[in-house]
Design a protein around this motif. Structure first.
Motif, PDB file in Angstrom:
ATOM      1  N   THR A 265      -7.108  16.007  16.766  1.00 45.11           N
ATOM      2  CA  THR A 265      -7.014  17.182  17.631  1.00 45.11           C
ATOM      3  C   THR A 265      -5.674  17.877  17.415  1.00 45.11           C
ATOM      4  OG1 THR A 265      -6.100  15.891  19.470  1.00 45.11           O
ATOM      5  CG2 THR A 265      -8.495  16.145  19.380  1.00 45.11           C
ATOM      6  N   GLU A 266      -5.668  19.182  17.740  1.00 46.39           N
ATOM      7  CA  GLU A 266      -4.440  19.975  17.609  1.00 46.39           C
ATOM      8  C   GLU A 266      -4.358  20.882  18.823  1.00 46.39           C
ATOM      9  OE1 GLU A 266      -1.300  22.437  16.773  1.00 46.39           O
ATOM     10  OE2 GLU A 266      -3.319  23.300  16.931  1.00 46.39           O
ATOM     11  N   ALA A 267      -3.245  20.826  19.559  1.00 50.46           N
ATOM     12  CA  ALA A 267      -3.154  21.457  20.868  1.00 50.46           C
ATOM     13  C   ALA A 267      -3.159  22.980  20.801  1.00 50.46           C
ATOM     14  CB  ALA A 267      -1.895  20.970  21.588  1.00 50.46           C
ATOM     15  N   LEU A 271      -8.584  22.734  18.715  1.00 48.78           N
ATOM     16  CA  LEU A 271      -9.669  22.265  17.857  1.00 48.78           C
ATOM     17  C   LEU A 271      -9.662  20.746  17.724  1.00 48.78           C
ATOM     18  CD1 LEU A 271      -9.580  24.878  14.940  1.00 48.78           C
ATOM     19  CD2 LEU A 271     -11.240  24.741  16.815  1.00 48.78           C
ATOM     20  N   LYS A 272     -10.851  20.208  17.556  1.00 44.68           N
ATOM     21  CA  LYS A 272     -11.028  18.774  17.315  1.00 44.68           C
ATOM     22  C   LYS A 272     -11.929  18.605  16.104  1.00 44.68           C
ATOM     23  CE  LYS A 272     -13.326  14.781  19.501  1.00 44.68           C
ATOM     24  NZ  LYS A 272     -14.014  14.356  20.746  1.00 44.68           N
ATOM     25  N   LEU A 273     -11.484  17.823  15.148  1.00 42.46           N
ATOM     26  CA  LEU A 273     -12.290  17.485  13.979  1.00 42.46           C
ATOM     27  C   LEU A 273     -12.697  16.024  14.074  1.00 42.46           C
ATOM     28  CD1 LEU A 273     -13.448  17.975  11.107  1.00 42.46           C
ATOM     29  CD2 LEU A 273     -11.222  17.258  10.207  1.00 42.46           C
ATOM     30  N   SER A 274     -13.999  15.784  14.114  1.00 42.69           N
ATOM     31  CA  SER A 274     -14.535  14.422  14.082  1.00 42.69           C
ATOM     32  C   SER A 274     -15.228  14.219  12.742  1.00 42.69           C
ATOM     33  CB  SER A 274     -15.535  14.197  15.220  1.00 42.69           C
ATOM     34  OG  SER A 274     -14.935  14.414  16.475  1.00 42.69           O
ATOM     35  N   VAL A 275     -14.948  13.090  12.114  1.00 43.78           N
ATOM     36  CA  VAL A 275     -15.580  12.744  10.841  1.00 43.78           C
ATOM     37  C   VAL A 275     -16.490  11.551  11.082  1.00 43.78           C
ATOM     38  CG1 VAL A 275     -15.226  12.068   8.438  1.00 43.78           C
ATOM     39  CG2 VAL A 275     -13.565  13.577   9.574  1.00 43.78           C
ATOM     40  N   TYR A 276     -17.750  11.696  10.676  1.00 46.20           N
ATOM     41  CA  TYR A 276     -18.737  10.618  10.769  1.00 46.20           C
ATOM     42  C   TYR A 276     -19.188  10.270   9.352  1.00 46.20           C
ATOM     43  CZ  TYR A 276     -19.048  12.111  15.659  1.00 46.20           C
ATOM     44  OH  TYR A 276     -18.769  12.448  16.968  1.00 46.20           O
TER      45      TYR A 276
END
Length: 346
Positions: A265-267, A271-276
């Motif tokens: 995450t970046e304040a 934005l939030k990047l999730s990797v699956y």
């Protein structure tokens, strides 16, 4: 939703380089080149309503093949094959026969060799809005690897802002296979160091490495080390600021099942990047060796200006029998799925 093919006017090894543009109903946009299967742009809307590109890369295909860039080559946004990361000593043995690969000055093979899949022009097999399927057929002996290997790679941009990557491969002779995607992410609106990005990796263990970054075969606990990302923390909280991270993590999952590999995450952007991924390993790299001038809009990509989450099998696993195998035989199918999902915080 749409897929658009764009001619670049560039021809490499007699093959035309195309830009492939994917757009979803939210207006999110991904640009891919069939050269290296490179993801050159991934534009999303941040919490302020601004369009923001979250990957490092270039505005023009010519820059990806320039002498200046290739002299200090960080594989920006490319797919890595046949074998991700390092193979110790640049050699392995299959069924009693030894194979020798191209090696870097440290004596190891890196990311598929001198001209891996990141430097090949892939065939565009099909486009279905908003997705593209690419194919590359690697001939037996290329970069020292046995077997003719046929690889099909599909990128799809979902309406949930997921960039989905599916890879399948087959061979006509036993060979070593370990793919990854080498995307460089920065979620801050104005770029800069990723030290303040907050990162989590659901991995209780990591792989021991030698000084040359080759995996030894030992699995070590993250507890009490700088590699403990089980709870979210700023990337730069515990790192050596001159080194950052270049480490393989063993995900807390059963191999082959889709599972969370990381959350970042970046304040400022919200934005939030999730990797699956279906892969057992997430290699976390914070771009220590990146020094790229004239990136998008003339930006300088300095060390630690991005992070990579390279989903794969263990580096050098072809030489470590105890690790999940990276040997592909005829009548078998290699398969990997990885998802890069963008969401808003809050």
């Amino acid at each position: 939703m749409k897929t658009n093919l764009v001619k670049t006017g560039k021809v490499i090894d007699g093959k035309e380089v195309l830009g492939i543009e994917l757009t979803n109903t939210k207006g999110s946009y991904v640009k891919i080149y069939n050269y290296g299967a490179i993801v050159s742009k991934f534009i999303v809307t941040n919490v302020h309503g601004d369009k923001q590109d979250i990957v490092l890369g270039f505005d023009d295909i010519e820059q990806y093949v320039s002498a200046e860039y290739l002299a200090n080559y960080p594989y920006l946004g490319a797919v890595i094959g046949r074998y991700a990361n390092r193979v110790k000593g640049g050699q392995f043995c299959i069924d009693g026969k030894s194979y020798h690969l191209f090696t870097t000055p440290d004596g190891n093979s890196l990311h598929g060799g001198a001209a891996g899949f990141d430097k090949k022009v892939w065939e565009v097999l099909s486009t279905i809005d908003p997705s593209v399927t690419l194919q590359y057929i690697s001939p037996a002996g290329e970069e020292g690897y046995p077997g003719n290997l046929t690889v099909q790679l599909t990128y799809k941009l979902s309406d949930d802002d997921e960039l989905i990557m599916d890879i399948k491969a087959s061979t006509d002779a036993p060979t070593a296979v370990n793919f990854t995607h080498h995307g460089y992410f920065n979620l801050a609106p104005d770029g800069g160091s990723v030290a303040n990005h907050v990162h989590r990796i659901p991995a209780s263990n990591y792989l021991e490495q030698n000084d040359d970054y080759t995996v030894t075969g030992k699995i070590l606990p993250v507890e009490g080390t700088i590699y403990d990302f089980l709870g979210p923390k700023p990337i730069g909280q515990d790192w050596d600021p001159a080194e950052g991270y270049d480490q393989s993590f063993v995900l807390d999952q059963h191999s082959g099942e889709m599972t969370l590999a990381s959350e970042t995450t970046e304040a400022q952007s919200g934005l939030k990047l999730s990797v699956y991924t279906t892969e057992p390993i997430a290699h976390f790299y914070t771009a220590k060796y990146t020094d790229v001038k004239n990136g998008k809009a003339g930006k300088h990509y300095a060390p630690f200006s991005a992070f990579c989450v390279e989903t794969q099998h263990a580096p050098n696993a072809i030489n470590i029998p105890e690790f999940p195998g990276t040997l592909l035989r005829p009548n078998e199918t290699y398969s990997q799925s990885t998802i890069f999902k963008i969401e808003h915080l809050g």
